[in-house]
Design an enzyme around this catalytic site. Structure first.
Site, PDB file in Angstrom:
ATOM      1  N   ASP A 155       0.877  -1.238   0.065  1.00 45.40           N
ATOM      2  CA  ASP A 155       0.019  -0.095  -0.069  1.00 45.40           C
ATOM      3  C   ASP A 155       0.996   1.275  -0.122  1.00 45.40           C
ATOM      4  O   ASP A 155       1.146   1.945  -0.980  1.00 45.40           O
ATOM      5  CB  ASP A 155      -1.131  -0.071   1.106  1.00 45.40           C
ATOM      6  CG  ASP A 155      -0.615  -0.463   2.477  1.00 45.40           C
ATOM      7  OD1 ASP A 155       0.747  -0.405   2.727  1.00 45.40           O
ATOM      8  OD2 ASP A 155      -1.536  -1.060   3.208  1.00 45.40           O
ATOM      9  N   PHE A 162      -9.208  -1.456   3.959  1.00 41.34           N
ATOM     10  CA  PHE A 162      -8.674  -2.437   4.936  1.00 41.34           C
ATOM     11  C   PHE A 162      -9.010  -3.571   4.536  1.00 41.34           C
ATOM     12  O   PHE A 162     -10.122  -3.710   4.632  1.00 41.34           O
ATOM     13  CB  PHE A 162      -8.705  -1.914   6.246  1.00 41.34           C
ATOM     14  CG  PHE A 162      -7.964  -2.551   7.187  1.00 41.34           C
ATOM     15  CD1 PHE A 162      -6.549  -2.323   7.343  1.00 41.34           C
ATOM     16  CD2 PHE A 162      -8.284  -3.764   7.858  1.00 41.34           C
ATOM     17  CE1 PHE A 162      -5.926  -2.973   8.262  1.00 41.34           C
ATOM     18  CE2 PHE A 162      -7.757  -4.577   8.953  1.00 41.34           C
ATOM     19  CZ  PHE A 162      -6.376  -3.890   9.113  1.00 41.34           C
ATOM     20  N   ARG A 219      -5.446 -14.035  10.053  1.00 43.22           N
ATOM     21  CA  ARG A 219      -4.667 -14.334   9.143  1.00 43.22           C
ATOM     22  C   ARG A 219      -4.791 -15.683   8.442  1.00 43.22           C
ATOM     23  O   ARG A 219      -4.593 -15.903   7.309  1.00 43.22           O
ATOM     24  CB  ARG A 219      -3.242 -14.625   9.638  1.00 43.22           C
ATOM     25  CG  ARG A 219      -2.623 -13.261  10.039  1.00 43.22           C
ATOM     26  CD  ARG A 219      -1.046 -13.557  10.447  1.00 43.22           C
ATOM     27  NE  ARG A 219      -0.568 -12.162  11.276  1.00 43.22           N
ATOM     28  CZ  ARG A 219      -0.127 -11.115  10.296  1.00 43.22           C
ATOM     29  NH1 ARG A 219      -0.168 -11.250   9.321  1.00 43.22           N
ATOM     30  NH2 ARG A 219       0.425 -10.369  11.211  1.00 43.22           N
TER      31      ARG A 219
END
Length: 176
Positions: free
Chosen positions: A104, A153, A166
């Site tokens: 990003d 996000f 995750r």
């Protein structure tokens, strides 16, 4: 919809779309590195799933290593990159492909480029599963991009929100 800590996330990218993107990246790399043995360097913690699945698709000979960097706090980048675990092997004269889960701001990429320049690598390449083009303002070329995404996000497939998410196979984005 899923909840991680105090935030809600909605489905965004399926595991099948991710696998397709990784297969395409690996094919490009197979073509580019047909006559050499690159060193793939995954950036932990986020890139562990990307690295694993990318290597399943990559057909050439290669070396695999990892570094651990940190720059996120919650949903915001801290803007400061800290190297936590470094490389121990000699990389002089070798082609290095840094494998990221997401690019990003580019702060981590910038720090890694400086680190690998000191190691006198032959070629420095960057591969990322996800790229946020609207957030990326660095002049460093991203050589392999799986999926371009908006500046939202996301969690899942190695990406987390304060340690959670995750392990999700699919990717979720923050609910509005």
């Amino acid at each position: 919809m899923i909840q991680l800590h105090d935030k809600h996330f909605v489905p965004f990218i399926s595991a099948e779309e991710i696998d397709f993107a990784l297969a395409n990246m690996a094919k490009q790399m197979d073509d580019d590195f047909f006559d050499e043995v690159p060193v793939f360097v995954g950036v932990l913690n986020g890139a562990f799933m990307v690295m694993s699945d990318l290597m399943k698709h990559y057909r050439g000979m290669c070396e695999v290593s990892f570094v651990k960097m940190a720059s996120y706090e919650g949903t915001q980048t801290s803007g400061e990159v800290k190297q936590l675990i470094g490389l121990n092997q000699d990389l002089e004269g070798k082609t290095v492909v840094v494998v990221e889960d997401i690019v990003d701001t580019g702060h981590t990429i910038e720090a890694l480029k400086a680190i690998f320049k000191e190691k006198k690598v032959k070629h420095f390449k960057i591969a990322t599963l996800f790229l946020k083009p609207d957030a990326y303002k660095k002049d460093i070329k991203i050589d392999y991009v799986g999926i371009r995404i908006p500046d939202k996000f996301i969690v899942g497939y190695g990406l987390d929100y304060d340690g959670l998410g995750r392990n999700l196979q699919d990717v979720y984005q923050l609910a509005e």
